[in-house]
Design an enzyme around this catalytic site. Structure first.
Site, PDB file in Angstrom:
ATOM      1  N   TYR A 254       0.847  -1.199   0.000  1.00  0.00           N
ATOM      2  CA  TYR A 254       0.000   0.000   0.000  1.00  0.00           C
ATOM      3  C   TYR A 254       0.876   1.240   0.000  1.00  0.00           C
ATOM      4  O   TYR A 254       1.895   1.297   0.711  1.00  0.00           O
ATOM      5  CB  TYR A 254      -0.916   0.025   1.232  1.00  0.00           C
TER       6      TYR A 254
ATOM      7  N   GLU B 193      -3.482   7.566  -4.286  1.00  0.00           N
ATOM      8  CA  GLU B 193      -3.434   6.311  -3.523  1.00  0.00           C
ATOM      9  C   GLU B 193      -3.301   5.122  -4.463  1.00  0.00           C
ATOM     10  O   GLU B 193      -4.048   4.992  -5.436  1.00  0.00           O
ATOM     11  CB  GLU B 193      -4.707   6.155  -2.682  1.00  0.00           C
TER      12      GLU B 193
END
Length: 404
Positions: free
Chosen positions: A125, A213
C-alpha cells in the site's frame, strides 16, 4: 476533482509509472473484445473486470439486487461478458457510497498480474497527500496492502510507515530507498520500487494532486512493481494550469445541484437538513449553520455566494436551494463588506418574482454596506419575506419556521 481509475492510470503512465494495463468499455460485448485483445497482448488467460465509480471499496461492494461484486475475475471472454453485463447499468453499493450507491456506466477490463513465477507476489500500500498539521507532503505506506487496509490502519497502526517531503523539494533518493527497504524488498524488486516511488511522487506534484493512492501496489512474481489500482484527486484550484485534466471531469458522478452551482461560481455543498442558507463568506456561512442548529433546525446546504454576488447569482442560489424537497425555510444572512446589501436584496426580489409561488418562509438578515437601502427595497416589494436585524432575531424566526 476525482478521476476514474482508468483515467488516473493513463496519467501515471506519462510519468513512467508502471500500471496494470486495461481497456475501459461501456457494453458487455466490448468487454469481451477487450478480454481477447488483452489475451493476445499479454498472454493472460484471466482478466479482471472493475466497476468505474468515484468511490472505494469496490472489491467488497455488490451490485444492488445481485450477488455481483464490483471487481471480479473472468476466466474467458464469455465470463468477462457476463460479469460486465451484471455490473454495467447497476447500482454499486460500497462502504464509501452508503446505501444510495453509485450507478456504473463503465468498467475497466484489466490484465491479470497474479501470474505464477519464480518469486512470491506481494500486495503493498502507498499513498501521497498533504499533511496539513506539518505543512508537508506525506507518503504513507504499508506492507499490508489490499482490501483490508482500513482495518490495518485501525488495528495495527504500527504497520503504517510515513515519510514527509517539503512541498518545494523533490523526493530525495535516500527517502525512496528507505521506503523500498521498509517494504522488505531486495534485488531487482528493490531497484524497481525506488524508481516507482520517485516517479509516482513526480506525478503527484506535476499533476497538482491533492491525493494519490495506490492499493494494491503490487510486486509481481518476476519482481516488477506496478500500480494495480489508483485513486487520484486533483486540486480544483490548480485546474487553471491543466486545461487537459479539467476535460476528464465526470459530472455524472457528482451531485447535480453542486454541478449547477459551479456554473454560477457558487460555493455549494448539499447537506441533509431542513433549512436552506445563503451567506456571503465561508466563515459567516459556518457561523450561520451553527446558529441554525442551535435554533432547532438542521442546515440543508452550505452556500457561499462570495463577494461578487449579484441578482443573477442570488436567483440561481434560490433555485438550487428550492430543488431540495426537505427545505422548510430559507435563511439569507449577508454582511455587506465587499458585496452590497441592496444588490442582494434586489436579487431576492427578482428571484421571488421570477420563480413565482415560493411556499417556504424566507428570512433575510442584511447588515453592512447599503443595509438600509436593502431593507427599504424588501419592505416596498410587497413580498412575504421576514427581515431580521440581529442574528438572534433570525434564529428565532428559523426556530418558528421549522417548528411549524
Amino acid at each position: 476533482m476525482n478521476l476514474h481509475e482508468y483515467q488516473a492510470k493513463e496519467l501515471l503512465k506519462k510519468y513512467n509509472v508502471p500500471v496494470q494495463e486495461g481497456i475501459p468499455v461501456d457494453t458487455p460485448e466490448a468487454a469481451a473484445e477487450a478480454y481477447k485483445q488483452l489475451k493476445v497482448q499479454y498472454g493472460n488467460e484471466f482478466a479482471v473486470v472493475k466497476a468505474q465509480i468515484h468511490a472505494g471499496g469496490r472489491g467488497k461492494g455488490t451490485i444492488r439486487g445481485k450477488e455481483q461484486r464490483g471487481v471480479a475475475v473472468g476466466k474467458n471472454a464469455e465470463d468477462v461478458k457476463t460479469i460486465a453485463g451484471n455490473i454495467l447499468g447497476g447500482v454499486l453499493v460500497t462502504i464509501q457510497t452508503g446505501e444510495a450507491g453509485k450507478l456504473v456506466n463503465k468498467v475497466l477490463v484489466a490484465q491479470d498480474v497474479y501470474y505464477p513465477g519464480p518469486n512470491p507476489i506481494k500486495e503493498l500500500y502507498l499513498s501521497i497527500l498533504l499533511d496539513r498539521a506539518k505543512g508537508q507532503n506525506v507518503i504513507m505506506y504499508s506492507t499490508e496492502g489490499g482490501m483490508d487496509i482500513e482495518e490495518v490502519a485501525h488495528n495495527t497502526p504500527e504497520k503504517i510507515f510515513k515519510e514527509w517531503v517539503q512541498p518545494n523539494a523533490t523526493l530525495q533518493p535516500f527517502q525512496a530507498r528507505k521506503i523500498a527497504f521498509n517494504f522488505g524488498l531486495s534485488g531487482e524488486a528493490f531497484k524497481n520500487m525506488v524508481k516507482f516511488v520517485t516517479n509516482l511522487y513526480n506525478a503527484y506534484v506535476g499533476l497538482d494532486a491533492s491525493m494519490l493512492e495506490i492499493n494494491p501496489l503490487f510486486k509481481t512474481s518476476d519482481e516488477k512493481i506496478i500500480a494495480v489500482d489508483c485513486k487520484l484527486n486533483l486540486d480544483d484550484n490548480a485546474l487553471m494550469r491543466h486545461a487537459d485534466l479539467e476535460a476528464l471531469r465526470d459530472i455524472s458522478e457528482e451531485d447535480p445541484t453542486e454541478v449547477e452551482a459551479g456554473k454560477y461560481n457558487l460555493n455549494f455543498v448539499k447537506l441533509d437538513g431542513n433549512v436552506g442558507c445563503m451567506v456571503n463568506g465561508a466563515g459567516l456561512a459556518m457561523a450561520t449553520m451553527d446558529m441554525i442548529k442551535l435554533s432547532g433546525g438542521e442546515p440543508a446546504n452550505f452556500l457561499d455566494v462570495g463577494g461578487t454576488a449579484n441578482a443573477q447569482t442570488v436567483e440561481a442560489g434560490f433555485r438550487i436551494i428550492l430543488k431540495d424537497p426537505k427545505v422548510k425555510a430559507i435563511l439569507i444572512n449577508i454582511f455587506g463588506g465587499i458585496v452590497r446589501c441592496d444588490r442582494v436584496a434586489q436579487g431576492v426580489i427578482d428571484a421571488y418574482k421570477s420563480i413565482g409561488n415560493i411556499t417556504v418562509p424566507i428570512i433575510v438578515r442584511l447588515q453592512g454596506t447599503n443595509a438600509e437601502e436593502a431593507k427599504k427595497l424588501i419592505e416596498e416589494s410587497g413580498l412575504t419575506v421576514q427581515s431580521a436585524i440581529l442574528l438572534s432575531e433570525a434564529a428565532a424566526l428559523v426556530n418558528k419556521a421549522v417548528s411549524a
